[in-house]
Design a protein around this motif. Sequence first.
Motif, PDB file in Angstrom:
ATOM      1  N   ASN A  59       5.703   7.624  -2.346  1.00  0.00           N
ATOM      2  CA  ASN A  59       4.330   8.058  -2.086  1.00  0.00           C
ATOM      3  C   ASN A  59       3.701   8.447  -3.413  1.00  0.00           C
ATOM      4  OD1 ASN A  59       5.981   9.333   0.567  1.00  0.00           O
ATOM      5  ND2 ASN A  59       4.093   8.257   1.042  1.00  0.00           N
ATOM      6  N   TYR A  60       2.442   8.910  -3.362  1.00  0.00           N
ATOM      7  CA  TYR A  60       1.843   9.501  -4.558  1.00  0.00           C
ATOM      8  C   TYR A  60       1.298  10.870  -4.180  1.00  0.00           C
ATOM      9  CZ  TYR A  60      -3.074   8.657  -3.176  1.00  0.00           C
ATOM     10  OH  TYR A  60      -4.292   8.674  -2.542  1.00  0.00           O
ATOM     11  N   ALA A  61       0.982  11.694  -5.169  1.00  0.00           N
ATOM     12  CA  ALA A  61       0.497  13.051  -4.902  1.00  0.00           C
ATOM     13  C   ALA A  61      -0.873  13.250  -5.533  1.00  0.00           C
ATOM     14  CB  ALA A  61       1.476  14.086  -5.450  1.00  0.00           C
ATOM     15  N   LEU A  62      -1.703  13.996  -4.840  1.00  0.00           N
ATOM     16  CA  LEU A  62      -3.068  14.219  -5.302  1.00  0.00           C
ATOM     17  C   LEU A  62      -3.423  15.679  -5.089  1.00  0.00           C
ATOM     18  CD1 LEU A  62      -5.306  12.382  -6.442  1.00  0.00           C
ATOM     19  CD2 LEU A  62      -6.228  12.211  -4.122  1.00  0.00           C
ATOM     20  N   GLY A  63      -4.000  16.289  -6.119  1.00  0.00           N
ATOM     21  CA  GLY A  63      -4.420  17.679  -6.016  1.00  0.00           C
ATOM     22  C   GLY A  63      -5.791  17.868  -6.613  1.00  0.00           C
ATOM     23  N   ASN A  64      -6.144  19.095  -6.894  1.00  0.00           N
ATOM     24  CA  ASN A  64      -7.447  19.405  -7.484  1.00  0.00           C
ATOM     25  C   ASN A  64      -7.419  19.098  -8.980  1.00  0.00           C
ATOM     26  OD1 ASN A  64     -10.034  20.327  -7.842  1.00  0.00           O
ATOM     27  ND2 ASN A  64      -9.468  22.494  -7.875  1.00  0.00           N
ATOM     28  N   ASN A  65      -8.002  17.955  -9.350  1.00  0.00           N
ATOM     29  CA  ASN A  65      -8.067  17.511 -10.751  1.00  0.00           C
ATOM     30  C   ASN A  65      -6.705  17.107 -11.320  1.00  0.00           C
ATOM     31  OD1 ASN A  65     -10.884  17.920 -10.989  1.00  0.00           O
ATOM     32  ND2 ASN A  65     -10.538  20.109 -11.312  1.00  0.00           N
ATOM     33  N   TRP A  66      -5.779  16.734 -10.475  1.00  0.00           N
ATOM     34  CA  TRP A  66      -4.507  16.203 -10.955  1.00  0.00           C
ATOM     35  C   TRP A  66      -3.957  15.175  -9.977  1.00  0.00           C
ATOM     36  CZ3 TRP A  66      -0.299  16.768  -7.808  1.00  0.00           C
ATOM     37  CH2 TRP A  66      -0.312  17.790  -6.870  1.00  0.00           C
ATOM     38  N   GLU A  67      -3.092  14.316 -10.489  1.00  0.00           N
ATOM     39  CA  GLU A  67      -2.445  13.287  -9.659  1.00  0.00           C
ATOM     40  C   GLU A  67      -1.085  12.967 -10.243  1.00  0.00           C
ATOM     41  OE1 GLU A  67      -2.492   8.528  -9.090  1.00  0.00           O
ATOM     42  OE2 GLU A  67      -4.426   9.463  -9.504  1.00  0.00           O
ATOM     43  N   VAL A  68      -0.130  12.714  -9.370  1.00  0.00           N
ATOM     44  CA  VAL A  68       1.200  12.254  -9.796  1.00  0.00           C
ATOM     45  C   VAL A  68       1.427  10.876  -9.194  1.00  0.00           C
ATOM     46  CG1 VAL A  68       3.686  12.639  -9.613  1.00  0.00           C
ATOM     47  CG2 VAL A  68       2.160  14.561 -10.095  1.00  0.00           C
ATOM     48  N   ASP A  69       1.837   9.938 -10.030  1.00  0.00           N
ATOM     49  CA  ASP A  69       1.924   8.529  -9.622  1.00  0.00           C
ATOM     50  C   ASP A  69       2.903   8.295  -8.482  1.00  0.00           C
ATOM     51  OD1 ASP A  69       0.056   7.672 -11.568  1.00  0.00           O
ATOM     52  OD2 ASP A  69       1.624   7.711 -13.095  1.00  0.00           O
ATOM     53  N   PHE A  70       4.112   8.875  -8.605  1.00  0.00           N
ATOM     54  CA  PHE A  70       5.140   8.582  -7.602  1.00  0.00           C
ATOM     55  C   PHE A  70       5.823   9.867  -7.126  1.00  0.00           C
ATOM     56  CE2 PHE A  70       5.167   4.760 -10.410  1.00  0.00           C
ATOM     57  CZ  PHE A  70       4.516   3.920  -9.508  1.00  0.00           C
ATOM     58  N   VAL A  71       5.933   9.975  -5.825  1.00  0.00           N
ATOM     59  CA  VAL A  71       6.642  11.058  -5.180  1.00  0.00           C
ATOM     60  C   VAL A  71       7.787  10.438  -4.386  1.00  0.00           C
ATOM     61  CG1 VAL A  71       6.496  12.888  -3.464  1.00  0.00           C
ATOM     62  CG2 VAL A  71       4.573  12.480  -5.014  1.00  0.00           C
ATOM     63  N   PRO A 120       0.834  -1.203   0.000  1.00  0.00           N
ATOM     64  CA  PRO A 120       0.000   0.000   0.000  1.00  0.00           C
ATOM     65  C   PRO A 120       0.867   1.250   0.000  1.00  0.00           C
ATOM     66  CG  PRO A 120       0.067  -0.964   2.192  1.00  0.00           C
ATOM     67  CD  PRO A 120       0.838  -1.887   1.294  1.00  0.00           C
ATOM     68  N   VAL A 121       0.452   2.267  -0.746  1.00  0.00           N
ATOM     69  CA  VAL A 121       1.213   3.503  -0.863  1.00  0.00           C
ATOM     70  C   VAL A 121       0.330   4.667  -0.443  1.00  0.00           C
ATOM     71  CG1 VAL A 121       2.374   5.069  -2.472  1.00  0.00           C
ATOM     72  CG2 VAL A 121       2.704   2.592  -2.669  1.00  0.00           C
ATOM     73  N   GLU A 122       0.831   5.501   0.467  1.00  0.00           N
ATOM     74  CA  GLU A 122       0.063   6.621   0.981  1.00  0.00           C
ATOM     75  C   GLU A 122       0.283   7.882   0.158  1.00  0.00           C
ATOM     76  OE1 GLU A 122       1.484   6.997   5.000  1.00  0.00           O
ATOM     77  OE2 GLU A 122      -0.113   5.695   5.774  1.00  0.00           O
ATOM     78  N   VAL A 123      -0.679   8.799   0.270  1.00  0.00           N
ATOM     79  CA  VAL A 123      -0.527  10.111  -0.355  1.00  0.00           C
ATOM     80  C   VAL A 123       0.602  10.857   0.355  1.00  0.00           C
ATOM     81  CG1 VAL A 123      -2.154  11.344   1.150  1.00  0.00           C
ATOM     82  CG2 VAL A 123      -1.831  12.092  -1.223  1.00  0.00           C
ATOM     83  N   TYR A 124       1.303  11.699  -0.384  1.00  0.00           N
ATOM     84  CA  TYR A 124       2.389  12.466   0.219  1.00  0.00           C
ATOM     85  C   TYR A 124       1.827  13.713   0.890  1.00  0.00           C
ATOM     86  CZ  TYR A 124       6.573  15.307   0.736  1.00  0.00           C
ATOM     87  OH  TYR A 124       7.582  16.081   1.250  1.00  0.00           O
ATOM     88  N   SER A 125       2.065  13.821   2.175  1.00  0.00           N
ATOM     89  CA  SER A 125       1.618  14.992   2.923  1.00  0.00           C
ATOM     90  C   SER A 125       2.352  15.035   4.251  1.00  0.00           C
ATOM     91  CB  SER A 125       0.104  14.938   3.183  1.00  0.00           C
ATOM     92  OG  SER A 125      -0.296  15.979   4.057  1.00  0.00           O
ATOM     93  N   PRO A 126       2.738  16.218   4.706  1.00  0.00           N
ATOM     94  CA  PRO A 126       3.360  16.323   6.034  1.00  0.00           C
ATOM     95  C   PRO A 126       2.353  16.094   7.156  1.00  0.00           C
ATOM     96  CG  PRO A 126       3.066  18.506   5.069  1.00  0.00           C
ATOM     97  CD  PRO A 126       2.695  17.519   4.009  1.00  0.00           C
ATOM     98  N   LYS A 127       1.061  16.105   6.812  1.00  0.00           N
ATOM     99  CA  LYS A 127       0.012  15.927   7.807  1.00  0.00           C
ATOM    100  C   LYS A 127      -0.388  14.457   7.892  1.00  0.00           C
ATOM    101  CE  LYS A 127      -1.850  20.575   7.090  1.00  0.00           C
ATOM    102  NZ  LYS A 127      -3.033  21.386   6.707  1.00  0.00           N
TER     103      LYS A 127
END
Length: 424
Positions: free
Chosen positions: A346-358, A289-296
Amino acid sequence: MKEELAKVLMEWQETWTPELVEREFDFSLIPWELNKVVTFAGCRRAGKTYLMFQLINELEKTTERESIFYVNFEDERLEKNIETLTELIPTIEELYGKKEKLYLFLDEIQNVEKWDSWVRRVNDSRRDVRLFLSGSSSKLSSREIPTALRGRALTFEVFPLSFREFLRFRDFEVPENVKFSRKKPELLNLLREYVLYGGFPEVVLTKDTRIKRMLVRDYFNTIIALDVVERYGVRNPEELRAFIRLLLNSEYFSLSKLERTMKSLGYSISKATLSNYLRYLQECYFAFPVEVYSPKVKLRIQYPKKVYFVDSAFITFLSVKFSENFGRLMENTVFIELLRRGKEVNYALGNNWEVDFVLPDEETLIQVSYDVSNPETMERELKALKKAKKLFHWKKAVLITWDEERKVDGIEIVPLWRFLLEGY
């Protein structure tokens, strides 16, 4: 018990190691001068045993045969208890005499109860004994090594074949300049096979797709039966299998949604049980499992997780959706390569966009897309990377495609074969 152990040891001395295709492994990384336990951890059938055999073959060049012993603790003749380990060295010395240096290669040692306490005792008290361990459990990895062995062990995680190793297994020599080589079509054909059917050594050496399917299904059944159901005492194997089928057909998941889906299928199951199942699959190196990238931390927990598998063959042969999205298989291939290189992902998620790997440690963003020939697709993938670069204030962004290679607005577009063979 001692008679069976003696029989196993004598059989090893008589048979020795089989013929093998060598893996890429830098044996100079093993600290022979230090009193360290060396462990190999990874998924079942990924090649841990043959890597140990490869090391044994290297060792045999400078060491007498009767100083090297291999024991597989999945041998049904051996009792899986601490008494078997306690008898091991005395039995060897009784059969072959005391050696100046003894090298013990112990396969699937996690099957033995209290194995870590025995390993610590031997490592601390017997400077004439070097221990090499393997297991299909992350309990042997550097992240989860038992407390008793902290600071005493050096871990190598073993994954199915890399693409370079795959090519060696298929007797293909990579040309110096792939881009302009006449062999490039053959390379791309082999790459497609690698992405579809993965890197399990036995599967790679089998050309018949029907046999590949049989092998992968057998691996899956064995992993579930031995490394999950038996090891963790799962009471409802069918429930576990239903959970895995859902994961195989999902790019994202949340335990809350999976709980509702499982209950709609007639399974009375809790979120806590699903969390345990996921942990078991991760500990045996089957699913990641891979989590979203966030400091929170709260956001990491709240957002859905992405899921990848140790080999794309499981998606190909066990998922009902794989044929709809070759890009998912590419993405899984890239993920395992990043793990092989020791990256935190990790992966990244934003408003109407996503990046597979961070990759936080390298401040690098990676997007994977099979076909970017459509201008709209190219624009979408580049837009996501640009937004993530701006959000994180990072400079490096890479778009991995099937065979595109250029630079656009500071973003490297790299073909998959180049990423797998050379990096990014």
